[in-house]
Write a protein that holds these residues in place. Structure first.
Motif: not given
Length: 220
Positions: A152-156, A161-172, A179-186
């Motif tokens: 349980v953390a923050h938007g940043g 985590l999304y970038r790490a899981a999707s292999r997306i560059d930090l500058q993209a 979303g606030n209180a959204s559920i994200n699965r990894l």
């Protein structure tokens, strides 16, 4: 392979008054507002039967309050970890996006362009923040191989985590929601993170304010 996998439910905290005001929270300790507390309650019920074995949360109150709802529904204790804190925005913290543009036009432009060498005065650069929160998530996942954990953390943090899981560059530029209180699965394995599902808000009648911004990144 299954015994090498950690299932992660990554959760952004509920809404705060500063989310509504587009005011940069960073590592300032801002509590949930009434909407955020309602969101957290709904979230807790939504993950009650997910088989969560451990809950880790940022020690900032907006994340801890959200984690408390998960703890209440699962019976797990909360372990706080400062590695899950939002990015430190230094001098920017406490100001709205517009105020930052007016006070620090040059710095604001570098921030919006996701300049990897830029850090607000007293704050973190994107690479330092990324290594901190993704490294923390990996460390916690490796401590619970074969189990399901909630982070349980923050938007940043969610963005990293999304970038790490999707292999997306930090500058993209960002094209995904936070979303606030959204559920994200990894999933996490020795090879790293993979994405299962993102920004699930089925448990909310009215999704919380999305503080994402393609240009500047989250400040939640």
């Amino acid at each position: 392979m299954q015994d090498k996998v950690t299932r992660i439910i990554a959760i952004r905290h509920g809404e705060t008054a500063w989310n509504v005001d587009t005011r940069i929270q960073g590592q300032l300790d801002i509590p949930l507002n009434d909407v955020g507390r309602w969101q957290a309650s709904r979230l807790g019920k939504a993950v009650a039967d997910e088989g969560i074995s451990a809950i880790y949360a940022s020690d900032l109150i907006r994340a801890y309050e959200t984690a408390r709802a998960v703890a209440d529904s699962t019976g797990c204790d909360i372990v706080t970890d400062t590695g899950l804190r939002e990015r430190h925005f230094g001098a920017f913290e406490g100001f709205t996006w517009r105020e930052i543009e007016e006070r620090w036009p040059d710095e604001s432009e570098r921030w919006r362009k996701r300049d990897l060498s830029f850090a607000p005065e007293g704050g973190e650069s994107l690479p330092v923040f990324y290594e901190r929160c993704v490294g923390t998530a990996a460390r916690l996942a490796l401590a619970h191989v074969g189990q399901t954990i909630a982070l349980v953390a923050h938007g940043g943090v969610m963005d990293c985590l999304y970038r790490a899981a999707s292999r997306i560059d930090l500058q993209a530029p960002r094209s995904w929601q936070l979303g606030n209180a959204s559920i994200n699965r990894l999933l996490h394995t020795p090879e790293g993170f993979t994405l299962v599902g993102w920004s699930d808000t089925f448990h909310l009648d009215d999704a919380g304010l999305d503080e994402s911004n393609d240009k500047v990144g989250s400040a939640a």
